[in-house]
Every structure is written in C-alpha cells, then in structure tokens.
Write a protein that holds these residues in place. Structure first.
Motif, short mmCIF file in Angstrom:
data_model
loop_
_atom_site.label_atom_id
_atom_site.label_comp_id
_atom_site.label_asym_id
_atom_site.label_seq_id
_atom_site.Cartn_x
_atom_site.Cartn_y
_atom_site.Cartn_z
N ASP A 33 -6.23 2.13 6.74
CA ASP A 33 -6.10 2.77 5.43
C ASP A 33 -6.29 1.80 4.27
N SER A 34 -6.95 0.66 4.52
CA SER A 34 -7.13 -0.34 3.46
C SER A 34 -8.54 -0.91 3.48
N LEU A 35 -9.04 -1.19 2.29
CA LEU A 35 -10.34 -1.81 2.11
C LEU A 35 -10.14 -3.13 1.37
N LEU A 36 -10.59 -4.22 1.98
CA LEU A 36 -10.54 -5.54 1.35
C LEU A 36 -11.91 -5.87 0.76
N VAL A 37 -11.91 -6.23 -0.52
CA VAL A 37 -13.11 -6.69 -1.21
C VAL A 37 -12.85 -8.14 -1.64
N LYS A 38 -13.73 -9.04 -1.23
CA LYS A 38 -13.58 -10.44 -1.63
C LYS A 38 -14.34 -10.65 -2.93
N ALA A 39 -13.61 -10.79 -4.03
CA ALA A 39 -14.20 -10.96 -5.36
C ALA A 39 -13.92 -12.38 -5.83
N GLY A 40 -14.72 -13.32 -5.37
CA GLY A 40 -14.49 -14.72 -5.72
C GLY A 40 -13.13 -15.19 -5.25
N LYS A 41 -12.32 -15.67 -6.18
CA LYS A 41 -10.99 -16.20 -5.85
C LYS A 41 -9.95 -15.11 -5.58
N THR A 42 -10.31 -13.85 -5.82
CA THR A 42 -9.35 -12.75 -5.74
C THR A 42 -9.61 -11.85 -4.54
N ASP A 43 -8.57 -11.52 -3.81
CA ASP A 43 -8.63 -10.46 -2.80
C ASP A 43 -8.31 -9.15 -3.51
N LEU A 44 -9.30 -8.27 -3.59
CA LEU A 44 -9.14 -6.95 -4.20
C LEU A 44 -9.00 -5.94 -3.07
N ILE A 45 -7.89 -5.22 -3.05
CA ILE A 45 -7.59 -4.33 -1.93
C ILE A 45 -7.35 -2.92 -2.45
N PHE A 46 -8.03 -1.97 -1.83
CA PHE A 46 -7.81 -0.56 -2.13
C PHE A 46 -7.09 0.07 -0.95
N HIS A 47 -6.01 0.81 -1.26
CA HIS A 47 -5.26 1.53 -0.24
C HIS A 47 -5.53 3.03 -0.36
N GLN A 48 -5.54 3.70 0.78
CA GLN A 48 -5.74 5.14 0.78
C GLN A 48 -4.58 5.84 0.06
N ALA A 49 -4.93 6.67 -0.92
CA ALA A 49 -3.92 7.40 -1.70
C ALA A 49 -3.74 8.80 -1.11
N PRO A 50 -2.63 9.46 -1.41
CA PRO A 50 -2.45 10.86 -0.99
C PRO A 50 -3.53 11.74 -1.62
N SER A 51 -3.76 12.91 -1.00
CA SER A 51 -4.86 13.78 -1.42
C SER A 51 -4.69 14.34 -2.83
N ASP A 52 -3.46 14.34 -3.35
CA ASP A 52 -3.23 14.87 -4.70
C ASP A 52 -3.16 13.76 -5.75
N TRP A 53 -3.54 12.54 -5.38
CA TRP A 53 -3.44 11.41 -6.30
C TRP A 53 -4.58 11.43 -7.30
N THR A 54 -4.27 11.10 -8.55
CA THR A 54 -5.31 10.96 -9.58
C THR A 54 -5.02 9.70 -10.39
N GLY A 55 -6.07 9.13 -10.92
CA GLY A 55 -5.89 7.97 -11.78
C GLY A 55 -7.07 7.02 -11.71
N GLU A 56 -7.32 6.35 -12.82
CA GLU A 56 -8.38 5.34 -12.89
C GLU A 56 -7.80 4.07 -13.49
#
Length: 222
Positions: A33-56
């Motif tokens: 349920d997680s996506l790791l993106v290597k952005a230079g010096k930063t580990d950027l991680i996206f976690h799966q949100a519930p189906s009713d989640w909203t936000g940017e």
C-alpha cells in the motif's frame, strides 16, 4: 533544514507510480500500500488512502540554480505547466532570488520546480531527472498561521524565511527545506483553484544535525 522523508496520502498508487517514473523519470518502488519515489536527497512516499479521501498537497523540488530554462523546456515537453490569470508560466521572486514553475501530478497535487539563485549548485550538463535535488517545501495549512509558525520555529530552532510573519502565508526554514504555512482554504498559487487544507502528512527533517518528525492532524512535532 533538510526534508529527508515526506509521506503523503493518495487515492490511486498505480497512476502515481507511472507519473513519477515516466514523466519525472524518478526511481520508484511500489510495494503493498505504499509507493516510494526517490527525489534526490528526499524519500517521497505515497500511502494508499481510503476510498472517500480527498485532498491535494503542495510540495516543491529544488533544482540547480542555473538550470531553470532547461528544466522548463524539459518538463513543458511532457506536461502542461500551470499559469496565472495573466498567462504567465514562470515566476520570479525578488526577495527569494528564485525562479519557479508549477505543475500537477495525476492526483492533482500542486508541484513546483524552484531554482534558488543564491545556492552554489550550478551544473553544466543538460537537464535531467538527476538534477531534481530534493523536496524543499511542503505546505502545511492551519487556522492560525502566526501561532503555528511561532510554535514550529521554537520546537525546530528555525526562523521565518525572508519576511515577517503573516496571518495568511508564512514560510519557515531555509533554502534547503521550508514549511510553507498558509491559512486554511487559501488558494494555492498560481491560480490553481486548489484550497490549502489540513491533510495527513509525516515529515522527517534534520536541523543542525538534530532529527525531528512532524505528523498528524493537527500537526505535531516529535
């Protein structure tokens, strides 16, 4: 202040994986349920949100100070850039001595490339994803910006960045890492129509050799 790790929520990991791998050409790894993106010096991680989640979210990547025109050409050949109400798609800050452009990922997050011209990080090679240096900003909305800024500055040992505290928008930190503090519901620049909201985050930062974690809603530093 260095943002070593930034964890955010998203509704659909697969399009995010494809975007960061194919458009921004960053190393990615999807597991569970997680996506790791290597952005230079930063580990950027996206976690799966519930189906009713909203936000940017709004977050920003540092690029070498001399690479803005080449980064703009590289990115604009792949995706549309965001424009203000006058049609501008690049933005210069005299007080920050910086040049920025804005764009969205597939989840609607407001992303930014910024060249900070006071930094001594020029490179001479053609622009590519390896010149995405780190995540240097994350937006954190609140109902009382000045009180929140004062609290974070005291706990982290940082200062308001290149302005006086303001009750609608206050940045804290330095050119390597900033917390961007807008008042809740303020529209993210430029002309995005996206309101700043108090969204779940987990941010690991390093300040003068000390490690801190900010997380939760409302946000707390540990």
């Amino acid at each position: 202040m260095l943002i070593n790790r930034l964890e955010l929520s998203t509704l659909d990991l697969i399009p995010q994986r494809d975007y960061y791998a194919n458009v921004l050409e960053l190393p990615v790894h999807l597991e569970g349920d997680s996506l790791l993106v290597k952005a230079g010096k930063t580990d950027l991680i996206f976690h799966q949100a519930p189906s009713d989640w909203t936000g940017e979210y709004h977050f920003c990547f540092n690029i070498p100070e001399n690479q803005f025109p080449y980064a703009k050409a590289w990115l604009s050949s792949r995706i549309p850039l965001l424009k203000d109400d006058k049609g501008n798609d690049e933005f210069k800050s005299q007080s920050w001595n910086a040049t920025s452009l804005y764009f969205k990922d597939v989840a609607g997050n407001i992303l930014e490339f910024i060249a900070r011209h006071d930094q001594k990080n020029s490179v001479n090679s053609p622009f590519n994803s390896g010149q995405i240096l780190q995540v240097s900003e994350i937006g954190l909305a609140s109902k009382d910006v000045i009180a929140f800024a004062k609290e974070l500055c005291a706990k982290l040992g940082v200062s308001v960045y290149k302005q006086d505290p303001n009750d609608t928008f206050t940045p804290i930190g330095d050119e390597d890492g900033l917390f961007i503090l807008p008042v809740e519901e303020r529209i993210w620049y430029p002309n995005t129509g996206v309101p700043a909201r108090m969204l779940p985050v987990k941010v690991d930062v390093e300040v003068n050799g000390k490690a801190f974690r900010l997380e939760g809603v409302p946000y707390e530093v540990r």
